[in-house]
Design a protein around this motif. Structure first.
Motif, PDB file in Angstrom:
ATOM      1  N   GLU A  68     -35.130 -44.734 -27.327  1.00 40.50           N
ATOM      2  CA  GLU A  68     -36.414 -44.073 -27.065  1.00 40.50           C
ATOM      3  C   GLU A  68     -36.246 -42.971 -26.022  1.00 40.50           C
ATOM      4  O   GLU A  68     -35.770 -43.203 -24.911  1.00 40.50           O
ATOM      5  CB  GLU A  68     -37.456 -45.073 -26.575  1.00 40.50           C
ATOM      6  N   LEU A  69     -36.650 -41.761 -26.399  1.00 38.64           N
ATOM      7  CA  LEU A  69     -36.625 -40.630 -25.478  1.00 38.64           C
ATOM      8  C   LEU A  69     -37.947 -40.561 -24.716  1.00 38.64           C
ATOM      9  O   LEU A  69     -39.017 -40.686 -25.308  1.00 38.64           O
ATOM     10  CB  LEU A  69     -36.415 -39.318 -26.238  1.00 38.64           C
ATOM     11  N   VAL A  70     -37.861 -40.368 -23.407  1.00 38.76           N
ATOM     12  CA  VAL A  70     -39.040 -40.181 -22.563  1.00 38.76           C
ATOM     13  C   VAL A  70     -38.880 -38.844 -21.851  1.00 38.76           C
ATOM     14  O   VAL A  70     -37.891 -38.620 -21.136  1.00 38.76           O
ATOM     15  CB  VAL A  70     -39.186 -41.316 -21.529  1.00 38.76           C
ATOM     16  N   VAL A  71     -39.837 -37.951 -22.048  1.00 31.66           N
ATOM     17  CA  VAL A  71     -39.746 -36.575 -21.554  1.00 31.66           C
ATOM     18  C   VAL A  71     -40.821 -36.331 -20.499  1.00 31.66           C
ATOM     19  O   VAL A  71     -41.968 -36.765 -20.657  1.00 31.66           O
ATOM     20  CB  VAL A  71     -39.903 -35.577 -22.726  1.00 31.66           C
ATOM     21  N   ILE A  72     -40.441 -35.616 -19.440  1.00 31.62           N
ATOM     22  CA  ILE A  72     -41.363 -35.304 -18.350  1.00 31.62           C
ATOM     23  C   ILE A  72     -41.714 -33.816 -18.373  1.00 31.62           C
ATOM     24  O   ILE A  72     -40.828 -32.962 -18.483  1.00 31.62           O
ATOM     25  CB  ILE A  72     -40.732 -35.633 -16.974  1.00 31.62           C
ATOM     26  N   ALA A  73     -43.007 -33.502 -18.265  1.00 27.05           N
ATOM     27  CA  ALA A  73     -43.469 -32.119 -18.155  1.00 27.05           C
ATOM     28  C   ALA A  73     -44.524 -32.047 -17.055  1.00 27.05           C
ATOM     29  O   ALA A  73     -44.970 -33.074 -16.538  1.00 27.05           O
ATOM     30  CB  ALA A  73     -44.042 -31.629 -19.483  1.00 27.05           C
ATOM     31  N   THR A  74     -44.905 -30.827 -16.697  1.00 26.42           N
ATOM     32  CA  THR A  74     -45.888 -30.605 -15.633  1.00 26.42           C
ATOM     33  C   THR A  74     -47.188 -30.084 -16.225  1.00 26.42           C
ATOM     34  O   THR A  74     -47.180 -29.149 -17.018  1.00 26.42           O
ATOM     35  CB  THR A  74     -45.348 -29.595 -14.591  1.00 26.42           C
ATOM     36  N   ASP A  75     -48.310 -30.670 -15.831  1.00 24.97           N
ATOM     37  CA  ASP A  75     -49.637 -30.289 -16.303  1.00 24.97           C
ATOM     38  C   ASP A  75     -50.175 -29.147 -15.431  1.00 24.97           C
ATOM     39  O   ASP A  75     -50.424 -29.330 -14.243  1.00 24.97           O
ATOM     40  CB  ASP A  75     -50.561 -31.506 -16.228  1.00 24.97           C
TER      41      ASP A  75
END
Length: 382
Positions: free
Chosen positions: A117-124
């Motif tokens: 499972e890939l978990v990706v972080i981004a900024t809102d």
């Protein structure tokens, strides 16, 4: 997505631009050859780590290498003309490049069905921002509970270097480079109760001094028109910029933005690793304290009371609420690497072509450092 019981290892990948992708590729290739790889159940990635992690999660590291070796600056960021600067310093070409060479839609579908499972972080960076806004501005996209289309866009958003390009829209949310909020998503791996060990790569950025030679060339070209008042004013500004650069100060506003971005990302990366180390120390100390308090109290109690007292104290310690969510230490192996002399960082003025030999040197560097780390931690590699 159900993760098989044998998959109890998490991989954590930091941001790092093209250098990070290449170094992480070497890291992942070496892990793939080790006994650790069949146990990998999750990959947590930010920015460059989101892209390299996506390819690792679907077992396409060879495709990632071919993609990276063929990648050139214009395939990622294309500098815009001066009159287009209000729309960003660069056009973000990475989405179309990935779609052409790796298959954007196919990649998203593969991610949501992968065993890893890939978990990706981004900024809102959506609006509005006010005192009533409850957001913490971190966007977390998990392939096991996210649509293929959204997951594909999340990878691109995480890698959208916001000092250079505009953000990406994902289901009504405006998302950009995850490095602003969590460049090294180690804490997410720690919070996963199924994770029993962590293998991580952290890119340690080093930056060459900004090349401001273009200011001198611009000044020389404009000097012949110095009799024109607006040109004379522009020449004065260029001289001030050159003087700032000579003092080690940002020469222009764009460089100031880049410096602030680097500071913010570097700081949250260091803090992430420090907090993980402090969390592990706290867990170990609390376990030691728990054992000592229970043993001391039980030994001092009458024999008829000892068994019941031990049970009561166990309940008290077990029910205690601490800010971290796990009650065990998680063995971790963290590989750290700089770009060395082979860095390929993009600049405001565009780049010379990225030589393949330098790319291969970065991949080899990541591989070798990981090999050394595994050799130094035989228990982790067992």
């Amino acid at each position: 997505m159900a993760v098989t019981p044998s998959r109890d290892v998490a991989i954590v990948l930091s941001g790092g631009g093209i250098n990070g992708v290449l170094l992480e590729l070497g890291f992942l290739k070496r892990l793939r050859e080790s006994p650790v790889w069949p146990r990998v159940g999750w990959i947590y990635g930010t920015s460059a780590g989101a892209l390299s992690g996506a390819m690792a999660a679907v077992d396409r590291l060879d495709d990632l290498q071919e993609f990276a070796l063929g990648l050139q600056p214009d395939d990622v960021f294309r500098p815009r003309r001066v009159w287009q600067f209000p729309g960003g310093l660069h056009d973000y070409r990475l989405p179309e490049t990935i779609a052409e060479r790796l298959g954007g839609e196919e990649l998203g579908l593969a991610l949501v069905t992968s065993e890893i499972e890939l978990v990706v972080i981004a900024t809102d960076v959506s609006v509005p921002l006010d005192e009533a806004d409850p957001r913490h501005f971190e966007l977390v996209y998990e392939a096991g509970s996210t649509s293929a289309e959204t997951m594909g866009r999340a990878v691109l958003a995480s890698a959208a270097v916001s000092g250079l390009v505009f953000p990406v829209s994902i289901e009504g949310v405006i998302a950009t480079d995850g490095g602003w909020v969590r460049n090294f998503p180690l804490a997410h791996a720690y919070r996963n109760p199924e994770v029993q060990a962590i293998a991580a790569f952290r890119y340690v950025a080093s930056y060459r001094p900004t090349d401001v030679a273009f200011l001198g060339r611009m000044r020389e070209r404009l000097d012949r028109f110095r009799a024109v008042p607006p040109v004379r004013a522009l020449l004065a500004e260029i001289r001030l910029a050159e003087e700032r650069a000579a003092r080690g100060e940002p020469a222009h506003y764009a460089e100031m933005i880049m410096r602030l971005m680097r500071v913010a990302i570097a700081r949250n990366t260091v803090l992430e690793e420090r907090l993980a180390a402090e969390r592990d120390t706290s867990v170990a100390e609390l376990q030691r304290l728990r054992d000592e308090v229970i043993s001391t109290a039980v030994d001092a109690a009458p024999k008829r009371r000892q068994e019941q007292l031990r049970a009561e104290l166990e309940v008290i310690f077990t029910s205690a609420r601490f800010p971290f969510r796990h009650d065990r230490q998680v063995p971790s192996l963290i590989v750290r690497a700089t770009q060395g002399d082979d860095g390929l960082d993009a600049t405001f003025r565009g780049e010379e072509p990225w030589p393949e030999e330098r790319k291969r040197a970065l991949i080899e560097r990541g591989y070798r450092l990981t090999d050394d780390a595994l050799a130094a931690n035989p228990d982790f590699n067992a």
